[in-house]
Design an enzyme around this catalytic site. Structure first.
Site, mmCIF file in Angstrom:
data_model
loop_
_atom_site.group_PDB
_atom_site.id
_atom_site.type_symbol
_atom_site.label_atom_id
_atom_site.label_comp_id
_atom_site.label_asym_id
_atom_site.label_seq_id
_atom_site.Cartn_x
_atom_site.Cartn_y
_atom_site.Cartn_z
ATOM 1 N N LYS A 34 26.310 -5.387 23.266
ATOM 2 C CA LYS A 34 24.711 -5.890 23.101
ATOM 3 C C LYS A 34 24.133 -4.812 22.320
ATOM 4 O O LYS A 34 24.215 -3.538 23.075
ATOM 5 C CB LYS A 34 23.624 -6.764 24.231
ATOM 6 C CG LYS A 34 22.505 -6.925 23.514
ATOM 7 C CD LYS A 34 20.844 -6.462 24.671
ATOM 8 C CE LYS A 34 20.563 -5.078 24.648
ATOM 9 N NZ LYS A 34 20.195 -5.327 24.229
ATOM 10 N N GLU A 40 18.038 -3.479 20.609
ATOM 11 C CA GLU A 40 17.307 -3.885 19.744
ATOM 12 C C GLU A 40 16.584 -3.562 18.908
ATOM 13 O O GLU A 40 16.168 -3.802 17.673
ATOM 14 C CB GLU A 40 15.911 -5.039 20.709
ATOM 15 C CG GLU A 40 14.966 -3.856 21.200
ATOM 16 C CD GLU A 40 15.669 -3.488 22.918
ATOM 17 O OE1 GLU A 40 17.399 -3.898 22.589
ATOM 18 O OE2 GLU A 40 14.658 -3.770 23.558
ATOM 19 N N GLY A 83 22.663 3.535 27.981
ATOM 20 C CA GLY A 83 21.119 3.856 28.105
ATOM 21 C C GLY A 83 20.375 5.276 29.600
ATOM 22 O O GLY A 83 20.927 5.669 29.570
ATOM 23 N N THR A 117 16.874 2.017 33.541
ATOM 24 C CA THR A 117 18.052 0.937 33.304
ATOM 25 C C THR A 117 19.442 1.023 33.571
ATOM 26 O O THR A 117 19.596 0.108 34.463
ATOM 27 C CB THR A 117 18.107 0.547 31.737
ATOM 28 O OG1 THR A 117 16.769 0.987 30.777
ATOM 29 C CG2 THR A 117 18.327 -1.269 31.334
ATOM 30 N N GLY A 118 19.480 1.802 34.073
ATOM 31 C CA GLY A 118 21.188 2.043 34.569
ATOM 32 C C GLY A 118 21.091 1.324 35.868
ATOM 33 O O GLY A 118 21.931 0.751 36.682
ATOM 34 N N GLU A 178 26.440 5.525 31.535
ATOM 35 C CA GLU A 178 26.952 6.233 31.006
ATOM 36 C C GLU A 178 25.460 6.864 30.575
ATOM 37 O O GLU A 178 24.377 6.344 29.798
ATOM 38 C CB GLU A 178 27.542 6.380 29.637
ATOM 39 C CG GLU A 178 29.275 6.084 29.759
ATOM 40 C CD GLU A 178 29.421 7.394 30.038
ATOM 41 O OE1 GLU A 178 28.991 8.316 30.055
ATOM 42 O OE2 GLU A 178 30.724 6.943 30.275
ATOM 43 N N CYS A 199 21.819 11.995 24.472
ATOM 44 C CA CYS A 199 21.910 11.906 26.256
ATOM 45 C C CYS A 199 22.802 13.869 26.717
ATOM 46 O O CYS A 199 21.909 14.131 27.850
ATOM 47 C CB CYS A 199 23.150 11.109 26.013
ATOM 48 S SG CYS A 199 25.117 11.251 26.191
ATOM 49 N N GLU A 223 14.161 13.539 31.427
ATOM 50 C CA GLU A 223 14.575 13.486 29.815
ATOM 51 C C GLU A 223 13.511 12.892 29.498
ATOM 52 O O GLU A 223 12.346 11.926 29.129
ATOM 53 C CB GLU A 223 15.658 12.483 30.367
ATOM 54 C CG GLU A 223 16.083 12.460 28.891
ATOM 55 C CD GLU A 223 17.513 11.124 28.523
ATOM 56 O OE1 GLU A 223 16.769 10.220 29.331
ATOM 57 O OE2 GLU A 223 18.559 12.103 28.418
HETATM 58 P P1 NAD Z 1 17.307 1.951 27.556
HETATM 59 O O1 NAD Z 1 18.315 2.108 29.060
HETATM 60 O O2 NAD Z 1 15.760 1.020 26.893
HETATM 61 O O3 NAD Z 1 17.948 0.639 26.863
HETATM 62 C C1 NAD Z 1 19.732 0.671 27.003
HETATM 63 C C2 NAD Z 1 19.962 -0.510 26.428
HETATM 64 O O4 NAD Z 1 19.519 -1.395 27.483
HETATM 65 C C3 NAD Z 1 19.541 -1.112 25.619
HETATM 66 O O5 NAD Z 1 20.324 -2.490 24.936
HETATM 67 C C4 NAD Z 1 18.295 -2.383 26.228
HETATM 68 O O6 NAD Z 1 17.674 -3.316 25.455
HETATM 69 C C5 NAD Z 1 18.942 -2.348 27.544
HETATM 70 N N1 NAD Z 1 18.413 -2.603 27.968
HETATM 71 C C6 NAD Z 1 16.408 -2.235 28.513
HETATM 72 N N2 NAD Z 1 16.709 -3.347 30.088
HETATM 73 C C7 NAD Z 1 17.321 -3.590 30.128
HETATM 74 C C8 NAD Z 1 17.432 -4.881 31.329
HETATM 75 N N3 NAD Z 1 16.689 -4.985 32.153
HETATM 76 N N4 NAD Z 1 18.421 -5.175 31.553
HETATM 77 C C9 NAD Z 1 19.653 -5.105 30.747
HETATM 78 N N5 NAD Z 1 20.045 -4.432 29.426
HETATM 79 C C10 NAD Z 1 18.578 -3.725 29.834
HETATM 80 O O7 NAD Z 1 17.924 3.459 26.539
HETATM 81 P P2 NAD Z 1 17.092 3.670 24.912
HETATM 82 O O8 NAD Z 1 15.993 3.771 24.769
HETATM 83 O O9 NAD Z 1 17.761 2.735 24.169
HETATM 84 O O10 NAD Z 1 18.514 5.115 25.303
HETATM 85 C C11 NAD Z 1 18.031 6.189 25.638
HETATM 86 C C12 NAD Z 1 18.996 6.423 26.916
HETATM 87 O O11 NAD Z 1 20.196 6.143 26.100
HETATM 88 C C13 NAD Z 1 18.899 7.855 27.255
HETATM 89 O O12 NAD Z 1 18.213 8.294 28.637
HETATM 90 C C14 NAD Z 1 20.275 8.956 27.305
HETATM 91 O O13 NAD Z 1 20.246 9.822 27.650
HETATM 92 C C15 NAD Z 1 20.976 7.472 27.080
HETATM 93 N N6 NAD Z 1 21.888 7.765 26.459
HETATM 94 C C16 NAD Z 1 22.964 8.084 27.721
HETATM 95 C C17 NAD Z 1 24.013 8.701 26.940
HETATM 96 C C18 NAD Z 1 25.513 8.940 27.407
HETATM 97 O O14 NAD Z 1 27.374 8.274 27.641
HETATM 98 N N7 NAD Z 1 25.197 9.391 28.585
HETATM 99 C C19 NAD Z 1 24.235 7.824 25.673
HETATM 100 C C20 NAD Z 1 23.624 7.341 24.349
HETATM 101 C C21 NAD Z 1 22.447 7.232 25.260
#
Ligand code: NAD
Length: 490
Positions: free
Chosen positions: A174, A177, A227, A231-232, A249, A283, A384
């Site tokens: 996935k 979006e 992400g 969310t993690g 990650e 990130c 962040e």
């Molecule tokens: P996000 O957590 O909002 O979304 C990431 C993904 O998770 C998207 O596909 C989203 O649709 C999905 N998601 C959201 N809610 C969910 C749920 N309840 N259940 C399952 N999936 C869900 O993050 P973002 O705003 O898209 O990205 C930015 C974040 O990503 C920042 O915190 C950044 O540091 C992190 N990031 C980390 C790395 C790394 O390698 N550590 C790399 C890139 C980005």
């Protein structure tokens, strides 16, 4: 207008409820595509397809060399389509063509790396006491759910998909979006190279519906997520139902430590690159610059002077050095943090505003921003922001630099600038972070592990570690003396 569909069991599909989502170019606010808005039912269908493909062994039992040949073909197709993929990445995410071009080249290289790695020797044998030969072999985990963010739409996808497929798993993927375009192009490539049906499936849609189903489903054996940290945490909880394997990650607030003996202009230059590359939506961004007291004022002045000269503009214009933020919603979040910084009493030394001049008013552009004279407990120091906003902290000595560096919940990355090699290594070894640099910032290699300490995640992507994430380890013990054990009396 582009129409982006889901790819399930080798077919392009609309969602069950036929809903669509607008995909917006962040440089001008224009809708350039509509993507299917997947539902929980769609996610279930994709998971079923991946499960059936895994159980049929159509992929997992292919000789590694044959799996590798598919991945090499994917890499070649990425190269062949590099110009289009680069342009699309810029249109969808906003990053400059230069940045997007590096991502596309890295994506091809990542497929080649794992295609090569999977054909190399693995497993181990052990000398044990009984007349037994003990060994381990590696096997695929099964159905892998892969969920990625919007900041590197293509590259973050590939960092997961390439090792997962190399290891013989089937996948339900996935993308964010917000940025489904280049991931969809990647799945078109999978179709072109005739990856067996059901091996790679893509669902589009929101996190709380489609993403949550992937994390919760008992038919998914592993979830690999990139992400935000919040969310993690949700994914961890959702994955408990069937004790899924997880790798996370997550976010960062990484320190970039500048000692007084560092080459001054080099340190300033990398500090700018560390935070403003990708408009700070990286990130591992060096979002906290820590500078030794004796050069603090000089550094802040020079940094602000250089930051003001950065040419911010649409990513597809050749003189743009920094693009817009990915969406209006995200821009508002970043602008709100700038407001918080001012309210907390930090000293704004450059930037701080949305850019609306020169026709940029329809896009989501924010000035390269820096705050000085910050205190460790300020929200702009601890949280962040994920935008072009940096805090510049002052430290007295090595001990304080280390203390301040480790003083957040995150532990993704960190860097040190000094000409004293022993000091550099001493400090780096004390950093509670998974990715570190000395006298440089940001370089990333397919060969080297990627991941964070503390609340920046669990596990490591890339390198051999990245393949380990997608493999089970099986112990096999073979009795070399086939006769009764004689444990119980007759
Ligand atoms: P996000 O957590 O909002 O979304 C990431 C993904 O998770 C998207 O596909 C989203 O649709 C999905 N998601 C959201 N809610 C969910 C749920 N309840 N259940 C399952 N999936 C869900 O993050 P973002 O705003 O898209 O990205 C930015 C974040 O990503 C920042 O915190 C950044 O540091 C992190 N990031 C980390 C790395 C790394 O390698 N550590 C790399 C890139 C980005």
């Amino acid at each position: 207008m582009l129409n982006l569909k889901m790819y399930i069991n080798g077919e392009w599909k609309d969602s069950h409820n036929k809903e669509k989502r607008n995909v917006v170019n962040p440089a001008n606010g224009e809708v350039f595509a509509q993507s299917v808005e997947g539902t929980v039912e769609d996610a279930k269908e994709a998971i079923e397809a991946a499960k059936a493909a895994f159980n049929s062994c159509v992929w997992s039992e292919l000789p590694a060399e044959e799996r590798a040949s598919y991945l090499f073909k994917v890499a070649d197709k990425i190269d062949e389509n590099a110009e289009e993929l680069t342009r699309f990445e810029t249109m969808d995410n906003g990053k400059t063509l230069r940045e997007a071009g590096f991502d596309v080249a890295d994506a091809a290289a990542c497929f080649r790396y794992y295609a090569g790695l999977i054909t190399k020797p693995d497993g181990q044998t052990y000398h044990v006491s009984d007349p037994v030969q003990a060994m381990v072999v590696r096997e695929p985990v099964g159905v892998c759910g892969l969920i990625v963010p919007w900041n590197y739409p293509l590259l973050m996808s590939v960092w997961k998909i390439a090792p997962a497929l190399a290891a013989g798993n089937t996948i339900v993927f996935k993308p964010s979006e917000v940025t489904p375009l280049t991931p969809t192009k990647l799945f078109e490539i999978f179709e072109e190279v005739e990856l067996p049906k059901g091996v790679a499936n893509m669902v589009l849609g929101a996190g709380p519906t489609v993403g949550n189903e992937i994390a919760e489903s008992h038919d998914v054996d592993l979830v690999s997520f990139t992400g935000g940290t919040q969310t993690g945490k949700h994914i961890m909880r959702a994955a408990t139902g069937n004790v899924k394997k997880i790798s996370l990650e997550l976010g960062g607030k990484s320190p970039n430590i500048i000692f007084a003996d560092a080459d001054f202009e080099t340190a300033v230059d990398y500090a700018l690159f560390g935070i403003y590359a990708g408009a700070g939506q990286v990130c591992s961004s060096g979002s906290r610059i820590l500078v030794e007291e004796s050069i603090y004022d000089q550094f802040v002045n020079r940094f602000a002077e250089r930051a003001k000269q950065i040419n911010v503009g649409p990513g597809n214009e050749s003189n743009s050095e920094m693009g817009p933020l990915v969406s209006q919603e995200h821009m508002e979040k970043v602008l709100n943090y700038i407001k918080i910084g001012k309210e907390e009493g930090a000293r704004l030394v450059c930037g701080g505003e949305r850019i609306t001049k020169d026709g940029l008013n329809k896009g989501y552009f924010v000035e390269p921003t820096a705050f000085a004279d910050v205190k460790p407990d300020m929200r702009i120091v601890q949280e962040e922001i994920f935008g072009p906003v940096v805090v510049i902290q002052k430290f007295k000595d090595e001990k304080e630099a280390i203390h301040l560096s480790n003083d957040t919940d995150y532990g993704l990355a960190g860097a040190v600038f000094t000409v004293d090699g022993a000091k550099a290594l001493r400090v780096i070894k004390k950093l509670r972070a998974g990715i570190t640099w000395i006298n440089t910032y940001h370089p990333t290699y397919n060969e080297a592990p990627w991941g964070g300490y503390k609340q920046s995640g669990i596990g490591r992507g890339l390198g051999t570690y990245g393949l380990d994430e997608f493999q089970e380890i099986k112990q096999i013990n073979i009795n070399l003396q086939v006769e009764p054990i004689g444990w119980f009396s007759k």
